[in-house]
Design an enzyme around this catalytic site. Sequence first.
Site, PDB file in Angstrom:
ATOM      1  N   GLU A 151      71.754  -0.327  54.681  1.00 41.05           N
ATOM      2  CA  GLU A 151      70.690  -1.297  53.945  1.00 41.05           C
ATOM      3  C   GLU A 151      70.734  -0.875  52.311  1.00 41.05           C
ATOM      4  O   GLU A 151      69.922  -0.059  51.703  1.00 41.05           O
ATOM      5  CB  GLU A 151      69.228  -0.389  54.185  1.00 41.05           C
ATOM      6  CG  GLU A 151      69.132  -1.912  55.048  1.00 41.05           C
ATOM      7  CD  GLU A 151      67.786  -1.470  56.324  1.00 41.05           C
ATOM      8  OE1 GLU A 151      66.161  -0.856  55.447  1.00 41.05           O
ATOM      9  OE2 GLU A 151      67.542  -3.243  56.421  1.00 41.05           O
ATOM     10  N   GLU A 308      69.927  -6.004  62.315  1.00 45.19           N
ATOM     11  CA  GLU A 308      67.719  -5.681  62.554  1.00 45.19           C
ATOM     12  C   GLU A 308      67.338  -6.311  63.161  1.00 45.19           C
ATOM     13  O   GLU A 308      67.407  -7.476  62.540  1.00 45.19           O
ATOM     14  CB  GLU A 308      68.231  -4.192  62.007  1.00 45.19           C
ATOM     15  CG  GLU A 308      68.873  -3.116  61.400  1.00 45.19           C
ATOM     16  CD  GLU A 308      68.113  -1.712  60.861  1.00 45.19           C
ATOM     17  OE1 GLU A 308      67.001  -2.124  61.012  1.00 45.19           O
ATOM     18  OE2 GLU A 308      69.184  -1.513  60.749  1.00 45.19           O
TER      19      GLU A 308
END
Length: 673
Positions: A151, A308
Amino acid sequence: MQKVWGHDKIAYGGDYNPEQWPEDTWEEDMRLLALAHVDILTINVFSWAALQPSEEEYRFEKLDKIVELAKKHHMKVCFATSTGAHPAWMAKKYPEILRTDFNGRKRKFGGRHNSCPNSLVYRKYSVRLAEKLAQRYQRYGNIIAWHISNEYGGECYCENCEKAFRVWLKDRYQTLEELNRAWNTSFWGHTFYDWDEIVLPNQQSEHIDEDHTMAQTISIDYRRFNSDSILECFRLEYDAVKKYTPDIPVTTNLMGAYKPLDYHKWGKYMDFVSWDNYPSNEDSISAIAFNHDLMRGVGGGKPFVLMEQTPSQQNWQPFNALKRPGVMRLWSYQAVAHGSDAVMFFQMKRSIGSCEKYHGAVIDHAGHEHTRVFREVAQLGAELDKLGGEILGSVGTAKAALMFDWENWWAVEYSAGPSVSLKYHDEVMKYYAALHSQNIPVDLVGEEDDLSGYKLVVAPVFYMTKPGVDVRIREFVKNGGTFVTTFFSGYVDENDLVVIGGYPGKLRDILGIWVEETDALPDTKKNSFVYDGKTYIAELLCDIMHLEGAKALAEYQEDFYANTPVVTCNSFGKGQAYYVGTRSEEAFYTKLMGEICMRQQILPAAEAPSGVEAVERVRNKEHYLFLLNHQEEPEEFALTKAGTDLLTDTTYQKNDSIKLSPKGVAILKWVEE
Ligand code: GLA
Ligand code: ZN
């Protein structure tokens, strides 16, 4: 067939952190994960400090064991490089790797995603680690992707970044003269005579606060530079792992409509897009679908990976509601419907300490399989096993494209005026929702993307019209395409400099209008217009325009501009260009988009009652129609096509009625003759 990676079914699994646990618990984890039908583990996401305890020392023994564990249990591996958080010793020894925040404060060690993207020390050691991992595990055999860092995000305002900004600017503008022109520095006496006079735009310089700047172009360039700087870190690690494993695809997990990074640009450098989906229970179906479509668009329309999602609750929202029974399954299939070839979770096992110990997991603190969440995960896992190689590599069918552009986003929201309530993402969402709620497939595209395969291009608040985009839109409409745009479009070039001669600048001839003035309405004030016999609100911004060939489809009802056009349509070449000069309401957008699609023969994926999402993926002659009942109630309706539900093996003929339970899903397969 556009395969994402070397897996022969929809990958099922996610982040697994055995390094946080005693080794004698690992076998039991494997037993549980096998019960849940997990077949892929994302490993090594935050292990840098463990892998490199000091400058010259690397320790891979534990990682070797983890990798062997995965292999023994026939798990595929999505291998992370661990560079999303640097070791404490590195921060102590090389403070330059620490970021400086928007207020100019140098950070200390802590948290994650904490490295300055322009630190040469960070780049050197992150690349070295990535390379060592690829070298060591290149023949391991089960690695199906590299997952660089984690991320990526944030920003840095340190001195290194300031120097790098100047280098980036030299590359973009070549000369100071050109920079002074592009930045319009004659305003407020900003002329620069030396590159070293340029400083980063933050709270210490051009900014009033994070969202308000006195020098838009400088701030937009900083956004571009910051996104590029972080992208460069990704690319350096990409090259490092490719040296040893040229055939293993490389990704990093993106975050949907994440404003700081220009994902359209990032997508060009990723072998495939993966992303993390964390909606709240309050998000609309369209809001979640939008992010999936955006991520698919960033990847050029190819299938992507849902890297995710939580099996149940998050830990970082104000109220971390549970996913209701059936919702995890429904949202997993929604991701697949919109193009994912994987269903993956954060996390396999709940940790016992720090801020994610109450984040949902497949293996709960209870430590066994007798939980609601585990049962739901295992049920879905069994279904994905049953699906086998179906769906994999299939793609969308959209004939409608919606533009969503990061540079435009930055420019619109840095703009001083016309309204603080104007939010780009919200405006685009209104048009997206109008199409999506009618089950019309949409591709989300960037300004640079090819438009020729579409029948409809919608570009709401298309404020920054970059060079050449108007040319492509002109071609598109001339050749019979339908173009829709709105207020606050065509105003500026790529430097946020106004295109003079009248709004909407270079789009003016295509739209056949001239916008002379724009009224900004306070949130409490509304105007209205009548369209096709119905009254709709006009709010936020009201353009006052002249027709230059376009036809008025609706006129304002109030104020000094009553009876002047607000919605127009221009015939241009073989196509049509619509202009919506104000913000209206859901019913209006649904009506307008529905009509345009009907006229252009842009069909929904299927006829379905509202609350049932219908999405189609296609692979050669195989069609997969996903029917997703997002409601709390069961739903029954007639099918407009025959097909076999891959989840239940039920075959339906055309006009047969299908029953979906609350939160229920069907995946109908049919094959073209
Ligand atoms: C992100 C991160 C994960 C984890 C989850 C928690 O997506 O990538 O490491 O922190 O959030 O929601
Ligand atoms: Zn920095």
